[in-house]
Design a protein around this motif. Sequence first.
Motif, PDB file in Angstrom:
ATOM      1  N   MET A  88       0.850  -1.186   0.000  1.00 55.00           N
ATOM      2  CA  MET A  88       0.000   0.000   0.000  1.00 55.00           C
ATOM      3  C   MET A  88       0.894   1.248   0.000  1.00 55.00           C
ATOM      4  O   MET A  88       1.866   1.316   0.725  1.00 55.00           O
ATOM      5  CB  MET A  88      -0.902  -0.018   1.234  1.00 55.00           C
ATOM      6  CG  MET A  88      -1.795   1.194   1.344  1.00 55.00           C
ATOM      7  SD  MET A  88      -2.951   1.101   2.720  1.00 55.00           S
ATOM      8  CE  MET A  88      -4.362   0.479   1.865  1.00 55.00           C
ATOM      9  N   GLU A  89       0.550   2.194  -0.818  1.00 50.76           N
ATOM     10  CA  GLU A  89       1.319   3.432  -0.899  1.00 50.76           C
ATOM     11  C   GLU A  89       1.203   4.218   0.405  1.00 50.76           C
ATOM     12  O   GLU A  89       0.129   4.308   1.011  1.00 50.76           O
ATOM     13  CB  GLU A  89       0.813   4.268  -2.068  1.00 50.76           C
ATOM     14  CG  GLU A  89       1.652   5.497  -2.315  1.00 50.76           C
ATOM     15  CD  GLU A  89       1.148   6.318  -3.486  1.00 50.76           C
ATOM     16  OE1 GLU A  89       1.399   7.522  -3.482  1.00 50.76           O
ATOM     17  OE2 GLU A  89       0.497   5.764  -4.381  1.00 50.76           O
ATOM     18  N   LYS A  90       2.322   4.774   0.841  1.00 50.27           N
ATOM     19  CA  LYS A  90       2.363   5.506   2.113  1.00 50.27           C
ATOM     20  C   LYS A  90       1.321   6.621   2.155  1.00 50.27           C
ATOM     21  O   LYS A  90       0.650   6.816   3.165  1.00 50.27           O
ATOM     22  CB  LYS A  90       3.764   6.071   2.320  1.00 50.27           C
ATOM     23  CG  LYS A  90       3.952   6.754   3.645  1.00 50.27           C
ATOM     24  CD  LYS A  90       5.393   7.210   3.822  1.00 50.27           C
ATOM     25  CE  LYS A  90       5.578   7.901   5.139  1.00 50.27           C
ATOM     26  NZ  LYS A  90       6.960   8.341   5.349  1.00 50.27           N
ATOM     27  N   ALA A  91       1.152   7.352   1.075  1.00 48.37           N
ATOM     28  CA  ALA A  91       0.192   8.466   1.038  1.00 48.37           C
ATOM     29  C   ALA A  91      -1.230   7.977   1.292  1.00 48.37           C
ATOM     30  O   ALA A  91      -2.039   8.687   1.890  1.00 48.37           O
ATOM     31  CB  ALA A  91       0.268   9.194  -0.293  1.00 48.37           C
ATOM     32  N   ALA A  92      -1.554   6.763   0.859  1.00 49.90           N
ATOM     33  CA  ALA A  92      -2.898   6.218   1.065  1.00 49.90           C
ATOM     34  C   ALA A  92      -3.193   6.005   2.542  1.00 49.90           C
ATOM     35  O   ALA A  92      -4.343   6.002   2.959  1.00 49.90           O
ATOM     36  CB  ALA A  92      -3.052   4.903   0.298  1.00 49.90           C
TER      37      ALA A  92
END
Length: 87
Positions: A1-5
């Motif tokens: 999962m992308e950190k920004a998400a």
Amino acid sequence: MEKAAIIIPAAKKNMAVAFRSGVRVALGTDAGVYPHGQNGGEFWSMVELGLSPLQALQAGTVNAAELMAGRIAWESFARRCWRIWLP
């Protein structure tokens, strides 16, 4: 999962709680996450998270100027934050 998400939803939740709790905020940037001059959209984001349009404008003008001048007492800020996270 992308950190920004993960980070962005948590940051929005924390900002909304701070706004509802009366934490005085300032709008500004030192980050180059988008082209210079396009951070005006942050005013609308603050309104979506609970500030009135006037409060959002104050965050980018009066509040920011007073913060930079050192007029916002750190103790007041800390006291309000502790009320958010501690019973």
